[in-house]
Motif scaffolding. Structure first.
Motif, short mmCIF file in Angstrom:
data_model
loop_
_atom_site.label_atom_id
_atom_site.label_comp_id
_atom_site.label_asym_id
_atom_site.label_seq_id
_atom_site.Cartn_x
_atom_site.Cartn_y
_atom_site.Cartn_z
N MET A 1 0.83 -1.20 0.00
CA MET A 1 0.00 0.00 0.00
C MET A 1 0.87 1.25 0.00
SD MET A 1 -3.07 1.06 2.56
CE MET A 1 -4.13 -0.21 1.87
N LEU A 2 2.03 1.18 0.66
CA LEU A 2 2.94 2.31 0.66
C LEU A 2 3.36 2.64 -0.77
CD1 LEU A 2 4.60 4.20 2.57
CD2 LEU A 2 6.45 2.54 2.41
N ASP B 1 -10.24 5.00 0.63
CA ASP B 1 -10.18 5.95 1.75
C ASP B 1 -8.71 6.26 2.03
OD1 ASP B 1 -10.28 7.35 4.11
OD2 ASP B 1 -11.82 6.08 5.03
N ILE B 2 -8.21 7.31 1.36
CA ILE B 2 -6.79 7.62 1.43
C ILE B 2 -6.39 8.06 2.84
CG2 ILE B 2 -4.97 9.13 0.56
CD1 ILE B 2 -6.33 9.17 -2.06
N VAL B 3 -7.25 8.84 3.49
CA VAL B 3 -6.93 9.31 4.84
C VAL B 3 -6.75 8.13 5.78
CG1 VAL B 3 -7.79 10.61 6.82
CG2 VAL B 3 -8.14 11.50 4.50
N ALA B 4 -7.67 7.16 5.69
CA ALA B 4 -7.58 5.98 6.55
C ALA B 4 -6.34 5.16 6.20
CB ALA B 4 -8.83 5.13 6.42
N ALA B 5 -6.04 5.06 4.90
CA ALA B 5 -4.87 4.27 4.47
C ALA B 5 -3.58 4.87 5.01
CB ALA B 5 -4.83 4.19 2.95
N LEU C 1 0.44 4.22 -2.78
CA LEU C 1 0.18 5.62 -2.48
C LEU C 1 1.31 6.53 -2.97
CD1 LEU C 1 -1.34 5.28 1.11
CD2 LEU C 1 -2.54 5.72 -1.03
N TYR C 2 2.55 6.00 -2.97
CA TYR C 2 3.64 6.80 -3.51
C TYR C 2 3.44 7.10 -5.00
CZ TYR C 2 7.15 7.59 0.09
OH TYR C 2 7.84 8.08 1.18
N ASN C 3 2.73 6.22 -5.66
CA ASN C 3 2.42 6.41 -7.08
C ASN C 3 0.94 6.74 -7.27
OD1 ASN C 3 5.08 5.54 -8.44
ND2 ASN C 3 4.66 3.86 -7.03
#
Length: 806
Positions: A760-761, A778-782, A764-766
């Protein structure tokens, strides 16, 4: 990285090893501490947060012993893939010269092996390497770096370019231009360059065309890693490596640190993280380049020739100061043991194994070519015939089994070839005592060889074998080697019984304790019926290669808790068949009398295999918890009120009340955790967490009970969701589970959760590229989950905020 073969030669299963507790066996223990962590090792920032993970296999030269690699392939495929991926990454970085190095197949001491066995060990190691890494090996690791001139010749003949040795093994060096020899027998050889060995006899006569190149590791530095705890500090390790370079030498230099792979995480906790930080950060800042031996050899071929000590006799090794005495006599080298112990058992153990090997070789020479095409080619590739990969295994049999031959006898010959090599696995002689698991494991392979010889020949060297073993006296209890072997045989069950018990366990017990299914036998027929409190089973198993059939009758108590024996027969003759049919059609009253006159054999439950006992023990524990949970719900309320009243009158609560209250809460906790893992409902996790926190405040750590086996499979399912469909992930349950893991101080589970969240890291980096793919995520939760798992997310937040504004 190496483990000896640990499987029961009859079944192919690794049985539970109590000395590895709480892990199932030593492979599992070291996997958890070493092999897996090195595939995804943490690099921390200045705030002790995870800023990256590193696949150490992409930076360190390594060999994976084929007996260990086969186990990883079958049981831990993700780590297996990461190891292969690490070699691929090193090939990309180093002009095709990867980090992986081949190994002689089952860690036999090469100078003590015959020329034919040397060739098998090398060729099987090459074949194993080629299949896994998709390229030819350039180097080969020799077990214990044991080498003599015959071993050099054998390596050259199979196309191996280099090996790695200890500086204690070097005798003298000279320039390839033909200058005078310089004595380096006092360990003074310059280890920062490669050397060349020419295969010659003692009088200089060439023995083979070509040469073998060799690297010598820095012994001071390597010993410091192993014995001075250099892996507790990456900066100290980096400084020591940097200091090993000769600043006055303008030529290219190689600093070689050579240790057991187990140093990185097993012998030294978190040693993998030290290596990861060295590779990821320190080496770049210090201007040191992690390379492979193969790359260095291609760029900087040797300028010097080397002669080795004792090369024309028994040779030398890195862990024995007496040549290779550690594996054939009481030379004084040992590991562990009491002050008065000796290793006089080593010589007769090898002599006993030699008698088995001589008979095995004779039979194989007589019969192999009658069953297999191209005698030499089929033998040199025979390790593929027992590969854990079914496609590889079947292809070998398709290619080499002669049409019309008896496949059952052919498979026996393959087993005989395999186990007559395994009896020489080096670990049996390395340690201090013959009754240890390593030596006893080799005796199991000898036992299987004797069984096959007796089946195919009607005779075996058993009398001579036992007579030699009788000369051995154990340091523990003073049992003779003969007694140890006879006890081993008495503990060994017939193959059909192992298979039948495994099938019974799978049907009656919790699948969470099941091992991988036997890759060579499958159950083709199963019948069972119940009578008067008994379960009667009839199983038939078929061998996937030879089509051999094995049958067994098994009678167990329906309530297996109230029994002291299991009844069985593998004869399946008319008497047993008629008895089974009669019992099947008799009424319950008659079955009691039938059992009294049964032709079946009695197996006391004390003689059950360790894994069957582990399943029974787990079921006993599970039943206890289930029966106690209902009563605990009521008792907790009553005891809690009593405890509150004691507090009100400011009087110490009696210890018995506190103990019973803690136990009742523990039962309720385990029940709630079980529910949460089944339902994935946040409310169930919250209930379990509340109980755990209350117990923690009282200084109590809850026992997970049967729920402990469900936690890891649950995390794996979570990981699959996070990696494949993060939009569907229930982050609230994950946060609660993480709170629970931290409250219970379950470090291994937290480590697994970090691993599962790592993809997941990267996602999100991409995020710019992935935003359209996961619009509902849910980006905030991730990001909060990554924060909670101690990942460094400051840069990540900035990137996502930037992509969002864009």
């Amino acid at each position: 990285f190496y483990q000896p073969p640990r499987e029961n030669p009859l079944t192919g299963w690794i049985e539970q090893q109590p000395s590895a507790n709480p892990h199932h066996d030593w492979n599992e223990k070291i996997y958890e501490q070493c092999y897996a962590p090195n595939s995804a090792s943490r690099v921390l920032d200045g705030k002790a947060k995870i800023k990256d993970t590193v696949n150490n296999y992409a930076f360190m030269n390594f060999n994976i012993g084929p007996t260990l690699f086969s186990w990883l392939e079958e049981t831990h495929s993700r780590t297996y893939d990461r190891i292969i991926e690490g070699d691929g990454l090193s090939c990309e970085r180093l002009d095709g010269h990867g980090n992986a190095i081949a190994q002689v197949y089952n860690h036999a001491i090469m100078p003590l092996a015959s020329d034919e066995d040397k060739r098998l060990q090398i060729r099987w190691g090459i074949e194993d390497f080629r299949r896994r890494f998709g390229r030819e090996p350039e180097g080969m690791w020799l077990a214990e770096t044991a080498i003599n001139m015959n071993t050099v010749v054998a390596l050259i003949r199979e196309g191996i370019k280099f090996t790695v040795l200890s500086p204690t093994q070097a005798f003298r060096v000279r320039s390839l231009k033909g200058e005078d020899w310089v004595d380096v027998s006092n360990n003074s050889i310059d280890t920062k360059q490669a050397y060349r060995i020419f295969p010659t006899s003692e009088n200089g006569t060439p023995l083979e065309k070509g040469y073998l190149d060799v690297f010598f590791y820095d012994m001071t530095l390597s010993s410091a890693v192993g014995f001075e705890h250099l892996l507790t500090s990456a900066s100290k390790l980096g400084d020591r490596i940097n200091a090993a370079f000769d600043i006055h030498n303008p030529e290219s230099q190689l600093v070689s640190v050579c240790t057991d792979g187990e140093s990185y995480g097993h012998h030294e906790a978190f040693g993998d993280m030290c290596a990861a930080y060295l590779f990821h950060d320190l080496s770049l800042r210090m201007g040191m380049i992690p390379v492979s031996y193969a790359w260095y050899l291609a760029k900087f071929p040797p300028n010097f020739e080397v002669k080795l000590k004792n090369s024309d006799t028994e040779g030398t090794a890195w862990s024995c100061m007496h040549g290779v005495g550690r594996w054939c006599r009481d030379c004084g080298c040992s590991t562990g043991g009491e002050a008065k112990w000796n290793q006089a058992w080593r010589a007769p153990l090898r002599e006993a194994m030699d008698t088995v090997k001589e008979s095995a070789d004779k039979l194989l020479k007589q019969k192999w070519e009658k069953y297999f095409s191209d005698d030499e080619k089929s033998k040199l590739s025979a390790s593929q015939g027992w590969s854990v990969n079914p496609e590889v295994r079947q292809q070998w049999w398709n290619d080499h089994l002669l049409p019309g031959t008896d496949a059952i006898l052919a498979f026996r010959l393959l087993e005989l070839l395999k186990y007559s090599q395994y009896i020489y696995t080096s670990c049996a002689w390395f340690f201090a005592e013959i009754s240890g698991i390593e030596a006893m494991q080799n005796l199991r392979y000898a036992q299987r060889c004797l069984q096959i010889l007796e089946e195919l020949e009607g005779k075996s060297p058993r009398p001579a074998f036992l007579e030699i073993l009788s000369k051995i006296k154990s340091n523990v209890g003073e049992k003779s080697g003969e007694t140890l072997f006879i006890e081993l045989e008495e503990e060994t069950l017939p193959l059909e019984l192992y298979l039948g018990l495994d099938e019974w366990v799978e049907a009656r017990m919790d699948s969470l304790l099941s091992r991988p299914k036997n890759r060579l036998w499958h159950c083709s027929q199963k019948q069972w019926w119940t009578k008067a409190g008994y379960e009667l089973h009839r199983f038939e198993f078929i061998h996937t290669i030879s089509a051999e059939r094995r049958r067994i009758a098994l009678v167990t108590a329906m309530d297996w808790i109230d029994t002291d024996a299991i009844y069985w027969s593998n004869r399946m003759d008319k008497e047993v068949h008629d008895w089974l049919e009669l019992s099947r059609h008799s009424d319950d009253a008659a079955i009691v009398d039938l059992m009294k006159n049964s032709p079946l054999l009695r197996l006391p439950v004390t003689h059950l295999p360790t894994d069957v006992k582990a399943n029974l023990a787990f079921q006993l524990e599970k039943r206890h918890w289930e029966q106690s949970e209902e009563a605990a719900k009521h008792e907790e309320g009553v005891l809690a009120k009593i405890s509150i009243q004691f507090n009100r009158i400011r009087w110490a609560t009696p210890a018995i009340v506190e103990k019973r209250l803690a136990l009742a809460r523990n039962y309720n906790f385990s029940h709630k955790l079980n529910e949460a893992l089944n339902t994935n409902e946040p409310s169930d996790f919250e209930a379990a967490l509340a109980i755990a926190k209350d117990m923690g405040k009282a200084g109590l750590f809850p026992d997970l009970g049967p729920a402990r086996l469900k936690l890891y499979p649950y995390l794996r399912r979570v990981g699959v969701r996070l990696a494949t469909n993060p939009e569907s992930s229930d982050f609230k349950s994950l946060f609660l589970l993480l709170d629970l893991i931290d409250t219970l101080d379950l470090r291994s589970q937290r480590y697994r959760m970090e691993n599962l969240a790592t993809p997941m890291l990267g996602l999100l980096y991409n995020w710019t590229a992935n935003r359209e793919k996961y619009p509902e995520m849910d980006i905030v939760a991730a990001i909060s989950l990554l924060d909670r798992l101690n990942f460094s997310t400051d840069i990540l937040r900035q990137r996502i905020e930037g992509s969002t504004r864009a």
